[in-house]
Design an enzyme around this catalytic site. Structure first.
Site, PDB file in Angstrom:
ATOM      1  N   ASP A 275       0.816  -1.227   0.000  1.00 40.76           N
ATOM      2  CA  ASP A 275       0.000   0.000   0.000  1.00 40.76           C
ATOM      3  C   ASP A 275       0.845   1.270   0.000  1.00 40.76           C
ATOM      4  O   ASP A 275       0.522   2.256  -0.661  1.00 40.76           O
ATOM      5  CB  ASP A 275      -0.873   0.058   1.264  1.00 40.76           C
ATOM      6  N   HIS A 276       1.934   1.240   0.783  1.00 38.03           N
ATOM      7  CA  HIS A 276       2.646   2.502   0.973  1.00 38.03           C
ATOM      8  C   HIS A 276       3.630   2.836  -0.146  1.00 38.03           C
ATOM      9  O   HIS A 276       4.163   3.945  -0.187  1.00 38.03           O
ATOM     10  CB  HIS A 276       3.242   2.560   2.373  1.00 38.03           C
TER      11      HIS A 276
ATOM     12  N   ARG B 158      -7.092   6.158  -1.463  1.00 35.42           N
ATOM     13  CA  ARG B 158      -5.995   7.061  -1.079  1.00 35.42           C
ATOM     14  C   ARG B 158      -4.622   6.515  -1.463  1.00 35.42           C
ATOM     15  O   ARG B 158      -3.675   7.260  -1.565  1.00 35.42           O
ATOM     16  CB  ARG B 158      -6.036   7.383   0.409  1.00 35.42           C
ATOM     17  N   HIS B 159      -4.494   5.204  -1.643  1.00 36.95           N
ATOM     18  CA  HIS B 159      -3.202   4.680  -2.120  1.00 36.95           C
ATOM     19  C   HIS B 159      -3.399   3.713  -3.289  1.00 36.95           C
ATOM     20  O   HIS B 159      -3.183   4.091  -4.437  1.00 36.95           O
ATOM     21  CB  HIS B 159      -2.326   4.118  -0.989  1.00 36.95           C
TER      22      HIS B 159
ATOM     23  N   GLY C  18       1.651  -3.457  12.216  1.00 39.77           N
ATOM     24  CA  GLY C  18       2.647  -2.833  13.079  1.00 39.77           C
ATOM     25  C   GLY C  18       3.896  -3.672  13.317  1.00 39.77           C
ATOM     26  O   GLY C  18       4.696  -3.337  14.196  1.00 39.77           O
TER      27      GLY C  18
ATOM     28  N   HIS D 129       4.005  -1.385   6.270  1.00 40.13           N
ATOM     29  CA  HIS D 129       4.554  -0.050   6.497  1.00 40.13           C
ATOM     30  C   HIS D 129       6.034  -0.072   6.861  1.00 40.13           C
ATOM     31  O   HIS D 129       6.834   0.681   6.309  1.00 40.13           O
ATOM     32  CB  HIS D 129       3.727   0.651   7.593  1.00 40.13           C
TER      33      HIS D 129
END
Ligand code: PXP
Length: 242
Positions: A11-12, A51-52, A193, A215
């Site tokens: 995603d990032h 958004r991504h 996380g 992430h």
């Protein structure tokens, strides 16, 4: 002990691309590189607000990728239609709040049972492996099983954010949930996380079959490169398993 699979969430990569609105960096290119570096699958979350990850990303991942695609999605009619069109290997059902920065908690599989039931059933009937992203909680595990999802992904966000004694207690919750989930026939995944520092305690829980990590891997890629970042995570997971 069974091998622990690594799903790389891209995603990032798309977040960085969207910062300028162009086509670079390409999530597909990152996915290909992740596969070459030892990822067992790729995860992408098509959010309602786009958004991504974009619809086109899902289309090109589905066409080009040679390892399983796990589509993370909210349980909405729109997302269900997209999943049924592309038929990814897996769909992970997540809660989605428009204002949140990331998926903040697990889905309330028990509380939203009646709403989720037909959506899960349609995806399962289409041959998609459905997983419910839930808190490590017996009630949510029972509800996921009753929904007919073969897989749950345990939310490790609280564990990841905690320290010391509190973190130990939260690790124990994940452990207990993984064991209970397995005993009622669910396949157990976990994620959110996870970092080089906190992954090994989770990876050592032998009932867990897959971790989904995004992430931190993409962030670390800024410093050491994407391939090295994934290889290091893979190595830490394998070490924890032996
Ligand atoms: N699993 C699920 C269901 C998620 O929503 C996310 C975040 O998109 C992850 C795993 C990966 O979390 P992180 O990006 O913090 O590694």
């Amino acid at each position: 002990m069974q091998k622990l699979r690594l799903g790389v969430n891209i995603d990032h990569v798309a977040t960085v691309r969207q910062a300028r609105g162009g086509s670079h960096p390409s999530p597909l290119r990152a996915a290909m590189m992740a596969a070459a570096a030892g990822a067992d699958g790729i995860t992408a979350h098509l959010r309602e607000d786009r958004r991504h990850i974009s619809d086109h990303d899902i289309e090109s991942l589905r066409l080009e990728l040679r390892i399983p695609l796990n589509l993370e999605m909210a349980a909405t009619e729109e997302m269900k239609t997209i999943a049924l069109k592309h038929l990814p290997h897996a769909c992970c059902i997540v809660p989605e709040n428009r204002e949140e920065r990331t998926t903040e908690g697990g889905i309330d599989a028990a509380g939203q049972f009646d709403r989720l039931k037909p959506i899960v059933a349609e995806l399962v009937d289409a041959g998609i492996r459905v997983s419910m992203f839930i808190e490590p909680d017996k009630r949510q595990l029972d509800a996921s099983r009753a929904l007919g999802a073969p897989v749950v992904e345990l939310h490790t966000g609280a564990y990841s954010n905690a320290k010391g004694v509190e973190q130990k207690a939260l690790l124990n919750k994940v452990d207990v949930a993984a064991k209970y989930g397995t005993s009622i026939g669910l396949e157990i995944h976990a994620g959110h996380g996870l970092t080089f520092e906190n992954v090994q305690a989770i990876a050592a829980i032998r009932e867990i079959r897959e971790l989904n990590i995004g992430h931190y891997l993409i962030g670390e890629a800024i410093f050491i490169g994407l391939e090295a970042s994934i290889r290091r995570m893979r190595q830490l997971m394998d070490e924890a398993r032996t």
